[in-house]
Every structure is written in C-alpha cells, then in structure tokens.
Design a protein around this motif. Structure first.
Motif, mmCIF file in Angstrom:
data_model
loop_
_atom_site.group_PDB
_atom_site.id
_atom_site.type_symbol
_atom_site.label_atom_id
_atom_site.label_comp_id
_atom_site.label_asym_id
_atom_site.label_seq_id
_atom_site.Cartn_x
_atom_site.Cartn_y
_atom_site.Cartn_z
ATOM 1 N N HIS A 32 -27.824 -56.585 -49.544
ATOM 2 C CA HIS A 32 -26.966 -57.651 -49.017
ATOM 3 C C HIS A 32 -27.758 -58.533 -48.062
ATOM 4 C CE1 HIS A 32 -23.171 -56.244 -50.747
ATOM 5 N NE2 HIS A 32 -23.613 -55.011 -50.517
ATOM 6 N N SER A 80 -21.283 -62.721 -44.059
ATOM 7 C CA SER A 80 -22.334 -62.057 -44.827
ATOM 8 C C SER A 80 -21.831 -61.715 -46.226
ATOM 9 C CB SER A 80 -22.780 -60.781 -44.111
ATOM 10 O OG SER A 80 -21.715 -59.849 -44.048
ATOM 11 N N SER A 81 -22.766 -61.427 -47.114
ATOM 12 C CA SER A 81 -22.397 -61.037 -48.470
ATOM 13 C C SER A 81 -21.681 -59.689 -48.479
ATOM 14 C CB SER A 81 -23.649 -60.974 -49.350
ATOM 15 O OG SER A 81 -24.543 -59.958 -48.890
ATOM 16 N N PHE A 82 -22.004 -58.820 -47.533
ATOM 17 C CA PHE A 82 -21.344 -57.518 -47.498
ATOM 18 C C PHE A 82 -19.862 -57.664 -47.181
ATOM 19 C CE2 PHE A 82 -20.185 -53.617 -45.067
ATOM 20 C CZ PHE A 82 -20.237 -52.738 -46.128
ATOM 21 N N ALA A 111 -18.119 -58.757 -50.201
ATOM 22 C CA ALA A 111 -17.976 -57.649 -51.139
ATOM 23 C C ALA A 111 -16.849 -56.706 -50.718
ATOM 24 C CB ALA A 111 -19.297 -56.879 -51.244
ATOM 25 N N GLY A 124 -24.629 -55.816 -55.011
ATOM 26 C CA GLY A 124 -25.548 -56.705 -54.313
ATOM 27 C C GLY A 124 -26.788 -56.941 -55.141
ATOM 28 N N THR A 146 -26.912 -62.818 -53.603
ATOM 29 C CA THR A 146 -27.024 -62.626 -52.154
ATOM 30 C C THR A 146 -27.902 -63.671 -51.486
ATOM 31 O OG1 THR A 146 -28.842 -61.061 -52.538
ATOM 32 C CG2 THR A 146 -26.616 -60.150 -52.350
#
Length: 494
Positions: free
Chosen positions: A264, A271-273, A276, A362, A389
């Motif tokens: 990530h 953030s990408s996390f 998700a 990711g 990401t």
C-alpha cells in the motif's frame, strides 16, 4: 435518556486533605501567604491588630479546604453515545447526565470529560446548583477521521468554594468506548458470474423416480406442524412421522483484505489502505445484506465470520444488525501488517474456501500472483479489486501542486515516479492479464474511483477495467461519452 452504562458514583481519592491543599487556587495561595506573613510580622512587632488580620487571612483558605473535604455530596453520572459506532469523518453525540442522589443541595459543579486528542479538545461544563434528587444533562460532539476504538472518560468533577480559594477534583469510575468504523458505501445489486443467491430455493434432493414413497420422514417433535405428518410412514412405524423440511441453502463468501505494508501507499485517511478497508466493509455488508455467510480474511490468516439473513433487510448499514456490527468492529481496528505474501490466507482457504471470493489487493509481485492463482482453484467465483497504489503515491507527493485528475500529470511529483510511470503501467497490465487468465474477474481501482461504479461493472459480463473502461465501452455518440465520463468523475471525487 438512559445512560449507556450503570451510573458511576464519585470516587474519593486517598489523602483527600493533602490533595485539597494542593488544590488551592492562586487566590487561595495568596491569601495563605499573606496571612502567614502578617502573623509573623505581628509576632515581631507586637501588633495585636495585625495578628488578627493575619489569622483571618490564614483561616479563609484553610476553612475552604476543610469545607470541601467534608462535603457530603453524593453524585452519580451516566454517559450515552449516539451512535456507538460512527463512520470515520462523521460526528457522534456524547450525552452526560449528573444526578444528585444526596439530600443536600450541591454547590457550583465543573465537569470535564476525558477524550483522546484525536477526537477533539476536552469538553468542560459548569453546572448550577443541583437540587436534592435532581439532575442535569449536557452533551458534546466528537469526530475522528481515523478508524479505531477510543475510550471516553472517566468524568472528572471539580468542586469549588464560594470565594474561589480552593478547587477539589474528584473522578468517576465508569468509561465508555467509541468505535469509529470505516465508511460504507451502498453497492448495486449485481449478479456475479458463478454465484448463487445467499438464501436460494431449497436444493433439490436426490430422490428416486418412484415419487412420494421415497420421502425421508422423521419422528414427530413437539411443535411440528400437523400438516407435515406423513400418514403412510406413521402407519408403517406405529408412531407419528413427519416429512423432513428442506433447508434453504446458505451460501458462503470470503472477503480477502490485503494488509501488507509493502502493498500500500499513502498515509492517513487518504491512503490506499484506508480505501481498501472501506471497500472490504462495503462488500462484506453488501453480501451480508443478501443473506451470505461472510468470512473476513486477511493476509495474516486472521478471520472473522458472520451470517446474514434476508429478514434483516438494511442490516448492511452502519450499526445495523449484529453481523454487520461484528464486521465493522473488526475492520475498525485492522492495521497494516509486515507480511510478505498470501500464504497464510491460502492455508485458511485450503481448509474451506468454497463459494464466492472477493479480494481487495495492493501492489503485487510474481510470488503473490502465483498464490492468487492457487487461491482461485479453491473457490467458486473470484473477483479481484486490484489497487493502483501508485496513484495514491502521486497524490501524497503533490504537496502544493495541482492535480489534473486520474491518469493525468501533476506538478510537484518527484522525477522517480514520473519516469517510472510507463513501466508501472506495463506491470499493472501484465498483472491484470495473468489474473484474468487464472480465472479472476479483475476490477482495477485508482485513487478517486467510485466503488459502486466498479461493482456495477460486474453486471457487464466482461472483466472490466474501471470506470474509464466503462466510458470506452459506451456508445460512440458524443453525448453518451460525455455523460459517462462526468458520472464517473463525480462519483469518484473525494
């Protein structure tokens, strides 16, 4: 408004007199210093009048301390949260109730509730005198952009004397827990290739062609409907026998969340996390609302299982239903892991991975691609939300630059990421192609993409490649192309 927990009573700290002396205000300390100085000067000078003034100045703060120490107020407090689970970025209301359970009227009360810094400043209130058996209610709001569980309390009560010479702080014992859950988006109802409905019609039993004679009966149990009595079997066995009910199928789904730190990019709520986690919550609650038995699985092998029911329509909303609450509570505290692959999740699915598999992934390498290919063989239907990401990395590196949209260029991006763009695009396309060849339905997702729009692509029957692919697949008329592009940009804005 009832409190969320049993009222907590005021707790007296040990060494109350010593604490009360430490609670002298600046005014009280000045009075005490002035009084002691006057007494000392009166002793040196032999002035009786000055001695009287000194004793009066000394007695005032000491008398305030004695009055607060001997205060016999019996006060109870309660706290309620609305809602107890709140989505990240939204406010929750905290209501406090203070009851005077003694027979004497209280003085002026100052309240302060302990809250974590991330929820905002500590709320403070001043309450007027509370009559015997009376109560006061106050409320405040808290808000957090970060998921997690945050303690609220205990409540602190500050007592003061009428002259403002001393303040004594006493604490209650009860505390509550506020759960900030990820944001949940409502997903459209689409049928994934190879999936069954969560609660379908009863599965047909394997019976012979002879017909009703092959019905498998069982003995009568208290509470069975008499209309289900099988009279032919009853006559044969000499006791009441009833037809077995065909149980509805409960279908299974697994939501795999990739929590690898190396997979990530970005930091904080953007953030990408976090995207998700929000996607995992939305998919899990969507499947629960359709009656699935959903298992939330991470790359570390940790799993949480909950069962949905069509009778609990709307349970896929924040705070609705025990199954939805169980999933949201788990996702509220999930964090990045230091894992390197998906082998632990593969071990879990090897023991029981039938049904639908939805993976939020990711950044991948060849090793993870091979593991995902093996995972696909153990499932009925598989959907992969593959995150780009690097798009979150570009947003983080913008600083004061200008973002020109998804897939565009932006000022302020460092040269390393700008030069690596074509190579990264080739790598992502290769990963998508390999996953599709392994049997996955791949939905590429970038920063700013709308999850409902991505999920709607599953109804098209193709692999799909995000909202931009939907735009390209639309009719070639200028109006249709403009409308589709505008819709995707509006839904995916953040």
């Amino acid at each position: 408004m009832p409190p969320s927990a049993a009222p907590s009573r005021e707790r007296r700290e040990p060494g109350t007199v010593r604490l009360a002396l430490h609670g002298l205000t600046t005014r009280g300390r000045c009075f005490l210093a002035a009084g002691l100085t006057a007494v000392f000067c009166a002793y040196l000078l032999g002035q009786f009048a000055l001695l009287q003034v000194g004793l009066l100045l000394t007695a005032l703060p000491l008398g305030s301390v004695a009055m607060l120490v001997r205060t016999r107020y019996r006060v109870a407090s309660g706290r309620s949260l609305a809602p107890a689970r709140t989505p990240a970025g939204q406010e929750a209301r905290v209501s406090l109730r203070v009851d005077n359970v003694s027979r004497v009227r209280t003085g002026l009360l100052m309240l302060e509730d302990r809250v974590p810094y991330v929820l905002g400043p500590r709320p403070r209130f001043v309450l007027d005198r509370i009559e015997p058996r009376g109560y006061r209610e106050v409320s405040y709001r808290v808000r957090s952009d970060l998921r997690g569980r945050y303690p609220l309390g205990p409540l602190q009560l500050r007592l003061g004397d009428p002259f403002g010479l001393c303040e004594l702080t006493r604490s209650f014992t009860a505390a509550d827990l506020l759960t900030v859950v990820p944001q949940v988006q409502a997903l459209p109802s689409v049928k994934v290739l190879g999936e069954w409905s969560g609660f379908g019609d009863s599965q047909a039993r394997a019976v012979a062609l002879a017909g009703e004679d092959d019905v498998v009966p069982r003995e009568y149990r208290h509470g069975d409907d008499l209309r289900r009595v099988h009279w032919r079997s009853t006559a044969k066995y000499g006791e009441l026998m009833v037809r077995r009910e065909e149980q509805p199928l409960r279908h299974h789904a697994t939501v795999l969340l990739d929590t690898r730190d190396r997979g990530h990019r970005g930091a904080g709520p953007a953030s990408s996390f976090e995207w998700a986690v929000s996607a995992a919550a939305s998919v899990a609650l969507h499947l629960l609302d359709r009656g699935y038995e959903v298992r939330l699985l991470t790359d570390t092998g940790e799993q949480t299982t909950a069962s949905g029911s069509p009778a609990s329509a709307g349970a896929g909303t924040v705070g609705g239903g025990e199954a939805a609450g169980l999933m949201l509570d788990r996702l509220a505290v999930v964090d990045l892991s230091d894992g390197r692959g998906l082998s632990r999740a593969e071990d879990v699915l090897r023991l029981g991975g039938e049904g639908l598999l939805v993976a939020i992934l990711g950044a991948l390498d060849d090793e993870q691609l091979a593991e995902l290919s093996r995972l696909r063989r153990r499932t009925g239907s598989a959907v992969a939300l593959l995150l780009d990401t690097e798009s979150w990395t570009l947003l983080r590196g913008l600083g004061g630059g200008t973002d020109t949209g998804n897939g565009g260029t932006a000022e302020g991006t460092d040269g390393e990421h700008a030069d690596a763009g074509p190579e990264q695009d080739v790598g992502r396309e290769r990963h998508e192609r390999l996953l599709r060849q392994a049997g996955w339905r791949v939905l590429p997702a970038s920063s700013g993409d709308s999850l409902p729009e991505l999920w709607r692509l599953l109804a098209r029957g193709g692999a799909g490649s995000g909202p931009r692919a939907a735009t390209a697949a639309a009719p070639a008329s200028p109006s249709a192309t403009t409308s589709t592009t505008t819709s995707a940009t509006t839904d995916g804005g953040s």
